[in-house]
Design a protein around this motif. Structure first.
Motif, PDB file in Angstrom:
ATOM      1  N   HIS A  34     -47.127  65.183 -14.401  1.00 21.05           N
ATOM      2  CA  HIS A  34     -46.257  64.068 -14.263  1.00 21.05           C
ATOM      3  C   HIS A  34     -45.573  64.734 -13.846  1.00 21.05           C
ATOM      4  CE1 HIS A  34     -44.819  65.293 -17.568  1.00 21.05           C
ATOM      5  NE2 HIS A  34     -47.011  64.527 -18.578  1.00 21.05           N
ATOM      6  N   SER A  35     -45.324  65.651 -12.394  1.00 23.20           N
ATOM      7  CA  SER A  35     -44.477  66.904 -12.273  1.00 23.20           C
ATOM      8  C   SER A  35     -43.415  65.733 -11.326  1.00 23.20           C
ATOM      9  CB  SER A  35     -44.805  67.735 -11.065  1.00 23.20           C
ATOM     10  OG  SER A  35     -45.526  66.864  -9.788  1.00 23.20           O
ATOM     11  N   ASN A  36     -43.543  65.074 -10.779  1.00 19.24           N
ATOM     12  CA  ASN A  36     -42.875  63.774 -10.406  1.00 19.24           C
ATOM     13  C   ASN A  36     -42.880  62.544 -10.910  1.00 19.24           C
ATOM     14  OD1 ASN A  36     -40.923  62.349  -8.284  1.00 19.24           O
ATOM     15  ND2 ASN A  36     -40.939  63.640  -7.098  1.00 19.24           N
ATOM     16  N   TRP A  37     -41.716  62.123 -11.575  1.00 18.67           N
ATOM     17  CA  TRP A  37     -41.952  60.280 -12.171  1.00 18.67           C
ATOM     18  C   TRP A  37     -41.575  60.013 -11.248  1.00 18.67           C
ATOM     19  CZ3 TRP A  37     -44.698  59.468 -15.758  1.00 18.67           C
ATOM     20  CH2 TRP A  37     -44.921  60.224 -17.089  1.00 18.67           C
ATOM     21  N   ARG A  38     -40.939  59.710 -10.692  1.00 15.27           N
ATOM     22  CA  ARG A  38     -40.449  58.837  -8.836  1.00 15.27           C
ATOM     23  C   ARG A  38     -41.765  58.503  -8.233  1.00 15.27           C
ATOM     24  NH1 ARG A  38     -35.370  56.702  -7.963  1.00 15.27           N
ATOM     25  NH2 ARG A  38     -35.015  56.869  -5.499  1.00 15.27           N
ATOM     26  N   ALA A  39     -42.011  60.210  -7.851  1.00 15.60           N
ATOM     27  CA  ALA A  39     -43.311  59.363  -6.631  1.00 15.60           C
ATOM     28  C   ALA A  39     -44.613  58.886  -7.633  1.00 15.60           C
ATOM     29  CB  ALA A  39     -43.672  60.568  -6.177  1.00 15.60           C
ATOM     30  N   LEU A  40     -44.142  59.263  -8.898  1.00 17.64           N
ATOM     31  CA  LEU A  40     -46.490  58.849  -9.446  1.00 17.64           C
ATOM     32  C   LEU A  40     -46.388  57.326  -9.346  1.00 17.64           C
ATOM     33  CD1 LEU A  40     -46.940  59.959 -12.798  1.00 17.64           C
ATOM     34  CD2 LEU A  40     -47.464  57.870 -12.495  1.00 17.64           C
ATOM     35  N   PRO A  41     -45.475  56.272  -9.399  1.00 20.17           N
ATOM     36  CA  PRO A  41     -46.254  55.024  -9.245  1.00 20.17           C
ATOM     37  C   PRO A  41     -46.874  54.397  -7.753  1.00 20.17           C
ATOM     38  CG  PRO A  41     -43.759  54.791  -9.622  1.00 20.17           C
ATOM     39  CD  PRO A  41     -44.085  56.319 -10.097  1.00 20.17           C
ATOM     40  N   LYS A  42     -46.289  55.086  -6.681  1.00 15.91           N
ATOM     41  CA  LYS A  42     -46.327  55.021  -5.669  1.00 15.91           C
ATOM     42  C   LYS A  42     -47.579  55.852  -5.673  1.00 15.91           C
ATOM     43  CE  LYS A  42     -44.947  56.375  -1.665  1.00 15.91           C
ATOM     44  NZ  LYS A  42     -44.046  57.223  -0.857  1.00 15.91           N
ATOM     45  N   HIS A  43     -47.885  56.754  -5.788  1.00 14.11           N
ATOM     46  CA  HIS A  43     -49.344  57.550  -5.595  1.00 14.11           C
ATOM     47  C   HIS A  43     -50.727  56.820  -6.738  1.00 14.11           C
ATOM     48  CE1 HIS A  43     -46.379  61.307  -4.488  1.00 14.11           C
ATOM     49  NE2 HIS A  43     -47.314  60.565  -3.176  1.00 14.11           N
ATOM     50  N   ALA A  44     -49.602  56.779  -7.507  1.00 13.65           N
ATOM     51  CA  ALA A  44     -51.279  55.989  -8.710  1.00 13.65           C
ATOM     52  C   ALA A  44     -50.967  54.753  -8.393  1.00 13.65           C
ATOM     53  CB  ALA A  44     -50.555  56.056 -10.232  1.00 13.65           C
ATOM     54  N   GLY A  45     -50.650  53.616  -7.347  1.00 11.31           N
ATOM     55  CA  GLY A  45     -51.021  52.556  -7.315  1.00 11.31           C
ATOM     56  C   GLY A  45     -50.177  51.268  -8.311  1.00 11.31           C
ATOM     57  N   LEU A  46     -49.429  52.207  -9.019  1.00  2.78           N
ATOM     58  CA  LEU A  46     -48.172  51.020 -10.254  1.00  2.78           C
ATOM     59  C   LEU A  46     -47.540  50.357  -9.089  1.00  2.78           C
ATOM     60  CD1 LEU A  46     -48.945  53.217 -13.308  1.00  2.78           C
ATOM     61  CD2 LEU A  46     -49.751  51.219 -13.030  1.00  2.78           C
ATOM     62  N   LEU A  47     -47.239  49.301  -9.731  1.00  2.00           N
ATOM     63  CA  LEU A  47     -45.862  48.559  -9.592  1.00  2.00           C
ATOM     64  C   LEU A  47     -44.633  48.559 -10.444  1.00  2.00           C
ATOM     65  CD1 LEU A  47     -46.776  44.876  -7.613  1.00  2.00           C
ATOM     66  CD2 LEU A  47     -45.984  47.046  -6.132  1.00  2.00           C
ATOM     67  N   ARG A  48     -44.126  49.890 -10.232  1.00  2.00           N
ATOM     68  CA  ARG A  48     -43.943  50.478 -12.021  1.00  2.00           C
ATOM     69  C   ARG A  48     -42.706  51.976 -11.008  1.00  2.00           C
ATOM     70  NH1 ARG A  48     -43.432  46.774 -16.480  1.00  2.00           N
ATOM     71  NH2 ARG A  48     -45.784  46.486 -16.701  1.00  2.00           N
ATOM     72  N   CYS A  49     -41.611  51.152 -11.997  1.00  4.58           N
ATOM     73  CA  CYS A  49     -41.095  52.141 -11.227  1.00  4.58           C
ATOM     74  C   CYS A  49     -40.821  53.949 -12.155  1.00  4.58           C
ATOM     75  CB  CYS A  49     -39.180  52.206 -11.949  1.00  4.58           C
ATOM     76  SG  CYS A  49     -38.573  52.137 -13.052  1.00  4.58           S
ATOM     77  N   GLY A  50     -40.150  54.835 -11.883  1.00  2.75           N
ATOM     78  CA  GLY A  50     -40.686  55.762 -12.448  1.00  2.75           C
ATOM     79  C   GLY A  50     -40.103  56.109 -13.912  1.00  2.75           C
ATOM     80  N   LYS A  51     -39.212  55.716 -14.174  1.00  2.00           N
ATOM     81  CA  LYS A  51     -38.291  55.601 -15.274  1.00  2.00           C
ATOM     82  C   LYS A  51     -39.223  54.647 -16.922  1.00  2.00           C
ATOM     83  CE  LYS A  51     -33.530  55.145 -15.409  1.00  2.00           C
ATOM     84  NZ  LYS A  51     -32.198  54.875 -15.667  1.00  2.00           N
ATOM     85  N   SER A  52     -39.773  53.495 -15.615  1.00  2.00           N
ATOM     86  CA  SER A  52     -40.720  53.012 -16.724  1.00  2.00           C
ATOM     87  C   SER A  52     -42.139  53.499 -16.815  1.00  2.00           C
ATOM     88  CB  SER A  52     -41.063  51.634 -15.879  1.00  2.00           C
ATOM     89  OG  SER A  52     -41.873  50.567 -16.465  1.00  2.00           O
ATOM     90  N   CYS A  53     -42.395  54.119 -15.785  1.00  2.00           N
ATOM     91  CA  CYS A  53     -43.735  54.486 -16.458  1.00  2.00           C
ATOM     92  C   CYS A  53     -43.413  55.878 -17.545  1.00  2.00           C
ATOM     93  CB  CYS A  53     -44.299  55.782 -15.196  1.00  2.00           C
ATOM     94  SG  CYS A  53     -45.265  54.011 -13.881  1.00  2.00           S
ATOM     95  N   ARG A  54     -42.038  56.317 -16.597  1.00  2.00           N
ATOM     96  CA  ARG A  54     -42.140  58.199 -18.039  1.00  2.00           C
ATOM     97  C   ARG A  54     -42.128  57.779 -19.506  1.00  2.00           C
ATOM     98  NH1 ARG A  54     -37.196  58.604 -19.736  1.00  2.00           N
ATOM     99  NH2 ARG A  54     -37.622  60.586 -21.271  1.00  2.00           N
ATOM    100  N   LEU A  55     -41.487  56.080 -19.490  1.00  2.00           N
ATOM    101  CA  LEU A  55     -41.053  56.241 -20.592  1.00  2.00           C
ATOM    102  C   LEU A  55     -42.904  55.605 -21.588  1.00  2.00           C
ATOM    103  CD1 LEU A  55     -38.184  55.784 -21.706  1.00  2.00           C
ATOM    104  CD2 LEU A  55     -38.666  52.929 -21.237  1.00  2.00           C
ATOM    105  N   ARG A  56     -43.474  54.800 -21.202  1.00  2.00           N
ATOM    106  CA  ARG A  56     -44.507  54.343 -20.894  1.00  2.00           C
ATOM    107  C   ARG A  56     -45.170  55.617 -21.772  1.00  2.00           C
ATOM    108  NH1 ARG A  56     -46.499  49.874 -23.629  1.00  2.00           N
ATOM    109  NH2 ARG A  56     -49.408  49.580 -23.337  1.00  2.00           N
ATOM    110  N   TRP A  57     -45.901  56.491 -21.123  1.00  2.00           N
ATOM    111  CA  TRP A  57     -46.474  57.765 -21.317  1.00  2.00           C
ATOM    112  C   TRP A  57     -45.844  58.668 -22.525  1.00  2.00           C
ATOM    113  CZ3 TRP A  57     -50.858  60.051 -20.298  1.00  2.00           C
ATOM    114  CH2 TRP A  57     -50.870  61.431 -21.020  1.00  2.00           C
ATOM    115  N   ILE A  58     -44.754  58.353 -22.178  1.00  2.00           N
ATOM    116  CA  ILE A  58     -43.718  59.326 -23.454  1.00  2.00           C
ATOM    117  C   ILE A  58     -43.945  58.277 -25.298  1.00  2.00           C
ATOM    118  CG2 ILE A  58     -41.726  60.191 -24.263  1.00  2.00           C
ATOM    119  CD1 ILE A  58     -41.274  61.097 -21.263  1.00  2.00           C
ATOM    120  N   ASN A  59     -43.715  57.579 -24.484  1.00  2.00           N
ATOM    121  CA  ASN A  59     -43.659  56.979 -26.482  1.00  2.00           C
ATOM    122  C   ASN A  59     -44.846  55.561 -26.761  1.00  2.00           C
ATOM    123  OD1 ASN A  59     -40.745  57.250 -26.132  1.00  2.00           O
ATOM    124  ND2 ASN A  59     -40.318  55.041 -25.095  1.00  2.00           N
ATOM    125  N   TYR A  60     -45.875  55.821 -25.688  1.00  2.00           N
ATOM    126  CA  TYR A  60     -47.061  54.866 -26.171  1.00  2.00           C
ATOM    127  C   TYR A  60     -48.013  55.893 -25.927  1.00  2.00           C
ATOM    128  CZ  TYR A  60     -49.213  50.870 -27.899  1.00  2.00           C
ATOM    129  OH  TYR A  60     -49.778  49.824 -28.923  1.00  2.00           O
TER     130      TYR A  60
END
Length: 250
Positions: A34-60
């Motif tokens: 997860h070197s780039n949270w902002r680009a991550l959802p796009k590359h992963a095919g998620l309709l989430r923002c990078g912030k949301s992905c980061r939070l989900r990963w870190i907290n859960y």
DNA sequence: AACATGGTCAACCGCTAGTTA
DNA sequence: ATAACTAGCGGTTGACCATGT
């Protein structure tokens, strides 16, 4: 410096995560990190923002997350650390492996704060997390929160600038403190008695801390941050944290 | 059984600090 | 030097659930 553009508004999904989304995120991070949270959802095919992905990963989703209830020891640690660090949840979380700042913050607001308030209202004496009466400043059997010998922070290069501008000698290095707080202090503190010798040492130490607490205001936040470890050790090692309850919050 | 109230916790929001171009 | 961008932090919100009336 500037604010990140609010990409979240444009068709990004919000709300609770589905198991499918979790799996996509986990798989992607396992493969690519997860070197780039902002680009991550796009590359992963998620309709989430990078912030949301980061939070989900870190907290859960992080594999090292410790789930389940907090132990009484963990709760007591949070209380102790909160006295020292205030609402610096990430700093507190750093001392509790497997626990997230969000989790700690929730526990504090839902359990611990209320419990402490209740205890304080019950005649003003504080209790520990197990409900037993806490010893006060004058009590005979203090509990060491965490033991650290002076040697453990002796490699610190910390130099304390004591604030009185008129007094040039008012700079204390670790060596000065060491001289003040000799080896016997640490063992003495563990079993405080009322000997005048120990009282003098404690008074001197508290005086030092009090003066530093005035010095280390927000104006010195950098120095404060640099010395966080030092202060944590200092407070928790020296004697019961309650002994410094009259020191204003940094 | 139905509703009100309170507790819990995942997620979001807005901000700051640090980094990069 | 500075503007743009990103990561991370702390505060807050709101959905969900349990309990009480």
């Amino acid at each position: 410096m500037g604010r990140a553009p609010c990409c979240e508004k444009m068709g990004m999904k919000r709300g609770p995560w589905t198991p499918e989304e979790d799996q996509i995120l986990i798989n992607y991070i396992h493969l690519y990190g997860h070197s780039n949270w902002r680009a991550l959802p796009k590359h992963a095919g998620l309709l989430r923002c990078g912030k949301s992905c980061r939070l989900r990963w870190i907290n859960y989703l992080r594999p090292d997350i410790k789930r389940g209830n907090f132990t009484p020891q963990e709760e007591q640690t949070i209380i102790n650390l909160h006295e020292v660090l205030g609402n610096r949840w990430s700093a507190i979380a750093a001392k509790l492996p497997g626990r997230t700042d969000n989790e700690i913050k929730n526990v504090w607001h839902t359990h611990l704060k209320k419990r402490l308030n209740k205890n304080q209202n019950n005649g003003g004496d504080t209790k520990d997390i197990n409900g037993s009466n806490e010893t006060t400043h004058e009590d005979k059997e203090p509990v060491m929160v965490h033991t650290t010998s002076p040697q453990q922070f002796s490699n610190s290069t910390t130099t304390l600038e004591i604030s009185d501008n008129n007094n040039k000698d008012d700079t204390m290095s670790y060596d000065d403190i060491s001289a003040l707080v000799d080896e016997s202090f640490w063992s003495d503190v563990v079993s405080v008695d009322n000997s005048s010798n120990n009282e003098k040492k404690i008074e001197a130490w508290e005086g030092l801390l009090e003066r530093n607490s005035k010095k280390y205001s927000y104006n010195n936040s950098k120095l404060y941050d640099d010395d966080m470890e030092f202060w944590f050790d200092l407070f928790t090692s020296c004697r019961r944290i309650e002994a410094f309850s009259d020191i204003p919050e940094f």
